[in-house]
Design a protein around this motif. Structure first.
Motif, mmCIF file in Angstrom:
data_model
loop_
_atom_site.group_PDB
_atom_site.id
_atom_site.type_symbol
_atom_site.label_atom_id
_atom_site.label_comp_id
_atom_site.label_asym_id
_atom_site.label_seq_id
_atom_site.Cartn_x
_atom_site.Cartn_y
_atom_site.Cartn_z
ATOM 1 N N LYS A 1 -10.554 -1.966 4.515
ATOM 2 C CA LYS A 1 -11.500 -2.596 4.035
ATOM 3 C C LYS A 1 -12.939 -2.587 4.637
ATOM 4 O O LYS A 1 -14.077 -2.475 4.024
ATOM 5 N N SER B 1 -8.067 -10.139 -1.076
ATOM 6 C CA SER B 1 -6.752 -9.592 -1.300
ATOM 7 C C SER B 1 -6.552 -10.058 -2.766
ATOM 8 O O SER B 1 -6.863 -11.112 -3.157
ATOM 9 N N ASN C 1 -5.168 -1.272 0.484
ATOM 10 C CA ASN C 1 -4.783 -1.252 1.761
ATOM 11 C C ASN C 1 -3.556 -0.625 2.061
ATOM 12 O O ASN C 1 -3.309 0.643 2.112
ATOM 13 N N GLN D 1 -0.268 -15.502 2.252
ATOM 14 C CA GLN D 1 -1.594 -15.624 1.732
ATOM 15 C C GLN D 1 -1.128 -16.827 0.541
ATOM 16 O O GLN D 1 -0.177 -16.966 0.282
ATOM 17 N N LEU E 1 -0.301 -4.801 -0.465
ATOM 18 C CA LEU E 1 -1.565 -5.667 -0.375
ATOM 19 C C LEU E 1 -2.924 -4.792 -0.550
ATOM 20 O O LEU E 1 -2.983 -3.962 0.336
ATOM 21 N N TYR F 1 -7.036 -4.773 -2.541
ATOM 22 C CA TYR F 1 -8.261 -5.632 -2.798
ATOM 23 C C TYR F 1 -8.856 -5.373 -4.212
ATOM 24 O O TYR F 1 -8.780 -4.307 -4.655
#
Ligand code: LMR
Length: 334
Positions: free
Chosen positions: A39, A89, A145, A170, A233, A235
């Protein structure tokens, strides 16, 4: 004398007008990971291409590593217009009221990047991004990711090894359920606080793609890493809708082009970045990296796939089914 003063005044006005016409549109792009991650690198790439393609009319300022905002604050800041772009995320959209993004957190729903791309680069991905608009947020792209693995200070070979462990997650209800299903105690925590929490024993372990683990130095405070790769994971690149709609049309198209290039770049480097981070973790020698056998992997899968059914009422059975349809995943065939 009067005329020359007037001319001087007019000239000054013209100079000011030109200066303000040339004043760059600033896009603050905030994120929570290190620059040296998929990222981080993609945000830097986007900033560079946005400057080039708009010939300096847009200046993208990237704030990495939670230097501007932490997880929760950055979402609020975007809605308020204090920042213009983020790439949170997919596990962090629940607090915004968009629960459907948590479908990406379902354990083992994607068997690798090819499966994932069928969703993020297809109609289901488009429909998901569209769900952000009523929140004043515009979804522009998905950036990869990678796949998360469990780490702790005690060995992890079987699902039972996580029983009773305090695990940082998270802010996703699916991840909460994932940990509870394993008998672990989930602890929601901002990314910027994880290293210290692991170091001081506030939590026992966590789950991450290796690029995140390595760049935050979590491997220095986690003795064991098991390559479970049990969940994804990635984004969503998002912007404030009002800001985006208010851009001059040509600038918006140039930014869309810069973003398209940055997305291709992000999705091209993500796997290599994670592979390189794994090598770096091994080389650092502080963590024992364990690769589960096919039987051990299957045991994790059997333990965790029931989370899909449990989360149907939160995410929507139809959405889960539409992903199964894209990828061919069958929860009944394990
Ligand atoms: C996390 O909080 O673990 C990740 O979402 C951080 C990130 O942005 O990759």
């Amino acid at each position: 004398m009067k005329i020359s003063a007037l001319l001087f005044g007019l000239l000054a006005c013209a100079v000011t007008a030109t200066a303000s016409a040339q004043q760059a549109i600033v896009i603050k792009f905030s994120h929570v990971v290190a620059q040296d991650t998929p990222k981080g690198k993609a945000a830097g790439f986007f900033a560079k291409r946005a400057g080039e393609l708009t010939k300096g009319r847009v200046k993208v300022e990237v704030y990495a590593n939670s230097t501007l905002y932490k997880d929760k604050e950055e979402m609020e800041a975007l809605q308020l217009g204090a920042v213009q772009m983020l790439a949170p995320s997919l596990a962090k959209f629940g607090p915004l009221g968009v629960r459907e993004f948590e479908v990406f957190d379902l354990p083992y729903i994607f068997d690798g990047y090819a499966d994932l791309h069928k969703v993020t680069q297809g109609p289901v991905g488009k429909q998901l991004l569209a769900k952000l608009e009523p929140k004043g947020v515009m979804g522009l792209a998905f950036w990869d990711n990678g796949f998360k693995s469990f780490s702790a200070n005690t060995p992890i070979r079987t699902p039972a090894d996580l029983k009773g462990k305090k695990m940082r997650i998270q802010s996703s209800k699916v991840l909460e359920e994932e940990m509870r299903t394993l008998g672990a105690i989930p602890q929601v925590m901002a990314f910027s606080e994880v290293y210290q929490a692991l170091q001081t024993g506030v939590v026992d372990g966590t789950e991450n793609p290796i690029s995140n683990l390595y760049t935050q130095k979590m491997h220095e405070v986690q003795k064991y890493l098991t390559l479970t790769e049990h969940g994804y994971l990635g984004y969503a690149v998002i912007t404030n809708k009002k800001f985006w709609d208010g851009l001059p049309g040509d600038v918006r198209s140039e930014l869309e082009q810069a973003l398209k290039e940055a997305t291709d770049y992000a999705n091209k480097i993500a796997k290599d970045e994670n592979d390189a981070a794994l090598e770096a973790v091994k080389k650092a020698g502080k963590t024992i990296v364990y690769v589960p056998t096919p039987e051990e992997r299957l045991a994790f899968k059997r333990a965790l796939v029931p989370v899909h059914k449990k989360m149907e009422s939160r995410i929507g059975a139809a959405l889960i089914q539409s992903i199964y349809k894209e990828t061919g995943f069958d929860p009944n065939k394990l």
